[in-house]
Design an enzyme around this catalytic site. Structure first.
Site, short mmCIF file in Angstrom:
data_model
loop_
_atom_site.label_atom_id
_atom_site.label_comp_id
_atom_site.label_asym_id
_atom_site.label_seq_id
_atom_site.Cartn_x
_atom_site.Cartn_y
_atom_site.Cartn_z
N ASN A 219 0.86 -1.20 0.00
CA ASN A 219 0.00 0.00 0.00
C ASN A 219 0.89 1.24 0.00
O ASN A 219 2.11 1.13 -0.02
CB ASN A 219 -0.94 -0.02 1.22
CG ASN A 219 -0.15 -0.07 2.52
OD1 ASN A 219 0.55 0.88 2.84
ND2 ASN A 219 -0.21 -1.19 3.22
N ASP A 288 -4.03 -6.61 5.55
CA ASP A 288 -4.98 -7.48 6.26
C ASP A 288 -4.98 -8.89 5.66
O ASP A 288 -5.30 -9.86 6.33
CB ASP A 288 -6.40 -6.89 6.15
CG ASP A 288 -6.51 -5.61 6.97
OD1 ASP A 288 -7.11 -4.63 6.50
OD2 ASP A 288 -5.94 -5.58 8.08
N LYS A 298 7.99 -17.13 -10.95
CA LYS A 298 7.12 -16.07 -11.48
C LYS A 298 5.92 -16.70 -12.20
O LYS A 298 6.08 -17.58 -13.03
CB LYS A 298 7.92 -15.18 -12.45
CG LYS A 298 7.10 -14.03 -13.01
CD LYS A 298 7.86 -13.24 -14.05
CE LYS A 298 6.94 -12.21 -14.71
NZ LYS A 298 7.61 -11.53 -15.83
N PHE A 333 -4.31 2.81 15.20
CA PHE A 333 -4.80 3.77 14.21
C PHE A 333 -6.00 3.16 13.51
O PHE A 333 -6.21 1.94 13.55
CB PHE A 333 -3.70 4.08 13.17
CG PHE A 333 -2.81 5.24 13.55
CD1 PHE A 333 -1.89 5.12 14.58
CD2 PHE A 333 -2.91 6.46 12.89
CE1 PHE A 333 -1.08 6.19 14.94
CE2 PHE A 333 -2.09 7.54 13.23
CZ PHE A 333 -1.18 7.40 14.27
N LYS A 347 -13.15 -0.22 16.65
CA LYS A 347 -11.79 -0.77 16.82
C LYS A 347 -11.35 -0.59 18.27
O LYS A 347 -10.76 -1.47 18.88
CB LYS A 347 -10.82 -0.07 15.87
CG LYS A 347 -10.91 -0.59 14.44
CD LYS A 347 -9.81 -0.10 13.54
CE LYS A 347 -9.87 -0.82 12.20
NZ LYS A 347 -10.23 0.09 11.09
N LYS A 351 -10.80 -4.20 20.07
CA LYS A 351 -9.41 -4.60 20.31
C LYS A 351 -8.95 -4.18 21.71
O LYS A 351 -7.77 -4.27 22.04
CB LYS A 351 -8.49 -4.01 19.23
CG LYS A 351 -8.78 -4.51 17.80
CD LYS A 351 -7.89 -3.84 16.77
CE LYS A 351 -8.44 -4.06 15.37
NZ LYS A 351 -7.57 -4.94 14.55
O1 PMT Z 1 2.78 6.23 6.61
P1 PMT Z 1 2.08 7.45 6.09
O2 PMT Z 1 2.26 7.63 4.63
O3 PMT Z 1 2.43 8.68 6.87
O4 PMT Z 1 0.49 7.21 6.25
C1 PMT Z 1 0.00 7.21 7.57
C2 PMT Z 1 -1.13 6.13 7.72
C3 PMT Z 1 -2.30 6.54 6.88
C4 PMT Z 1 -0.60 4.79 7.29
C5 PMT Z 1 -1.47 6.11 9.22
O5 PMT Z 1 -1.97 7.38 9.61
C6 PMT Z 1 -2.52 5.05 9.49
O6 PMT Z 1 -3.72 5.26 9.35
N1 PMT Z 1 -2.03 3.83 9.86
C7 PMT Z 1 -2.93 2.67 10.04
C8 PMT Z 1 -3.24 2.09 8.72
C9 PMT Z 1 -4.07 0.83 8.89
O7 PMT Z 1 -3.68 -0.27 8.59
O8 PMT Z 1 -5.25 1.11 9.46
P2 PMT Z 1 -6.39 -0.07 9.62
O9 PMT Z 1 -7.64 0.64 10.05
O10 PMT Z 1 -6.42 -0.93 8.40
O11 PMT Z 1 -5.80 -0.96 10.84
C10 PMT Z 1 -6.21 -0.69 12.16
C11 PMT Z 1 -5.05 -0.85 13.11
O12 PMT Z 1 -4.65 -2.22 13.16
C12 PMT Z 1 -3.81 -0.06 12.73
O13 PMT Z 1 -3.24 0.42 13.93
C13 PMT Z 1 -2.89 -1.10 12.09
O14 PMT Z 1 -1.50 -0.76 12.29
C14 PMT Z 1 -3.27 -2.34 12.86
N2 PMT Z 1 -3.15 -3.61 12.12
C15 PMT Z 1 -3.86 -3.82 11.00
C16 PMT Z 1 -3.76 -5.05 10.37
C17 PMT Z 1 -2.92 -6.06 10.91
N3 PMT Z 1 -2.79 -7.25 10.33
N4 PMT Z 1 -2.22 -5.80 12.04
C18 PMT Z 1 -2.32 -4.58 12.65
O15 PMT Z 1 -1.66 -4.34 13.65
#
Ligand code: PMT
Length: 419
Positions: A219, A288, A298, A333, A347, A351
């Site tokens: 991403n 995810d 490949k 986040f 969330k 969590k």
């Molecule tokens: O890096 P930048 O370019 O500055 O961009 C910043 C950002 C947009 C990446 C940042 O501000 C942000 O939003 N980060 C979280 C992105 C994310 O995966 O959000 P989510 O809503 O999909 O996940 C929720 C939370 O679970 C997040 O804290 C994520 O780190 C965590 N997660 C998600 C999936 C996973 N398998 N494990 C996790 O720990």
């Protein structure tokens, strides 16, 4: 942010003030006086061109210290001035910052005292540009500014108005009291030390899930938000470890980094480090889903379409929360495209988080890869979220840390303003 009388600051704050050769150099005297009135001690360095606008003696008389123009000059009392000058400062300000110094800083040129000082400086840097409008708007200048912002340099935008050269437009040095106010804001961060004793573990950037030896799923996360949190926590006295995925910017100085690629690797690194941490922030954009099977070779283009079966990756944040040790704060986040607060609150609850930082990643100049962000901070037990306006990721990071400090102190302090 303009303020009539800057608020006072910890008098131990040391500021290194760089002055470049522009007609606005005389205003640097006002910046010096404003910082001194706020309780800072200030040392001044000037480029040779700056001396054609203001005599070094002016700054020497006001600062009470030797003004460095050329550190090889016989009258320079300190042979390693560029190290002592930069390493002893809590903040480096360059005002006015010319197009030339901006270009040199952005490209790591170190051909005089001020540029060497910049490269040797681990303190926050604040530039106050001033130049002719056409120079300010030139793509080269804007490219250099963009590079500096992604290096974590703070830029105080010039004002628009009538310039000394008679043109009208942006490029006029920002008013001295605005520069002083911005400096004090940054110094609050560097001398706050309100996070000393805390050990942060922060996930940063994007993960990369291989499809085959050539292709992958990822991403647009650049790492800017995660590294802004790491830099701010470090500046406020914490020890910081960043588990970094794929990032397009460099980590801040003084932060331990553990480099990973996939969600699995990130999960392993977090599991190994969590026990030694007191605060965990999951700022990374973790995939995810990943391919259920990674092809060893490949994948050939043998058919019109290709179906990939995807499987869930480990939920690092949920695992950290579920296995938390006593005293660990867990901050997540939420990258949303709709129903921002509602989805973030889900969330927070599902969590069992202490804080969730919600950002709408469809907003312009927000979320992925931007230098600014628009965040909502939702703290467990608070009745409503703290909605903040768009600001630099450095400022947003400090707002998140303020919420952590508030939670740690049992919410004794008043809620942070939304300004
Ligand atoms: O890096 P930048 O370019 O500055 O961009 C910043 C950002 C947009 C990446 C940042 O501000 C942000 O939003 N980060 C979280 C992105 C994310 O995966 O959000 P989510 O809503 O999909 O996940 C929720 C939370 O679970 C997040 O804290 C994520 O780190 C965590 N997660 C998600 C999936 C996973 N398998 N494990 C996790 O720990």
């Amino acid at each position: 942010m303009a303020s009539s009388e800057p608020q006072s600051i910890d008098s131990k704050s040391k500021v290194a003030l760089g002055v470049c050769g522009g007609i606005a150099a005389y205003k640097a005297v006002e910046v010096l006086r404003g910082l001194q009135r706020a309780g800072c001690t200030v040392r001044v360095a000037m480029t040779p061109r700056a001396c054609e606008f203001v005599q070094p003696l002016t700054f020497k008389a006001l600062s009470g210290s030797h003004v460095i123009v050329d550190d090889y000059a016989p009258d320079n009392p300190d042979p390693i001035a560029h190290i002592t000058f930069s390493q002893s400062a809590d903040l480096l300000i360059v005002a006015p910052a010319t197009a030339n110094i901006i270009a040199k800083f952005a490209n790591g040129v170190a051909d005089d005292f001020l540029t060497s000082t910049y490269l040797a400086c681990s303190a926050p840097v604040l530039l106050a540009p001033a130049m002719n409008t056409t120079m300010w708007e030139h793509p080269a200048t804007q490219r250099n500014l963009q590079k500096l912002r992604s290096d974590g340099v703070h830029i105080i935008e010039p004002d628009a108005g009538e310039m000394a050269c008679g043109t009208i437009g942006p490029g006029r040095l920002s008013e001295p009291d605005r520069i002083v106010a911005a400096a004090l804001e940054l110094l609050k961060g560097t001398t706050q030390h309100d996070l000393s004793g805390e050990r942060f573990l922060i996930t940063v950037g994007a993960t990369r899930e291989d499809i085959d030896p050539v292709r992958f799923i990822s991403n647009r996360s650049s790492g800017k938000m995660g590294f802004a949190l790491a830099a701010a926590a470090k500046q406020r006295g914490a020890r910081v470890t960043a588990v970094t995925g794929i990032t397009t910017v460099q980590p801040p100085v003084g932060v331990k980094t553990i480099e990973v690629k996939s969600a699995e690797e990130m999960a392993d690194a977090v599991r190994n480090e969590l026990q030694n941490s007191t605060i965990f922030i999951a700022a990374a954009a973790v995939a995810d889903y990943r391919p259920a099977k990674q092809a060893a070779q490949k994948i050939k283009k043998n058919s019109e379409s290709l179906t990939l079966e995807l499987e869930r990756t480990p939920d690092i944040l949920a695992q950290a929360s579920a296995t938390r040790h006593e005293g660990l704060l867990v901050i997540g986040f939420a990258a949303e495209t709709e129903n921002l607060v509602a989805n973030a609150q889900i969330k927070l609850r599902s969590k069992n988080l202490d804080i969730v930082v919600a950002n709408d990643v469809t907003l312009a100049n927000s979320g992925f890869d931007s230098d600014t962000n628009t965040i909502n901070i939702i703290t467990r037990g608070d009745n409503e979220p703290l909605g903040l306006p768009s600001m630099s990721k450095a400022a947003a990071a400090n707002k998140v840390l303020d919420a952590i400090v508030r939670l740690r102190s049992g919410r004794a302090t008043a809620k942070t303003s939304t300004s």
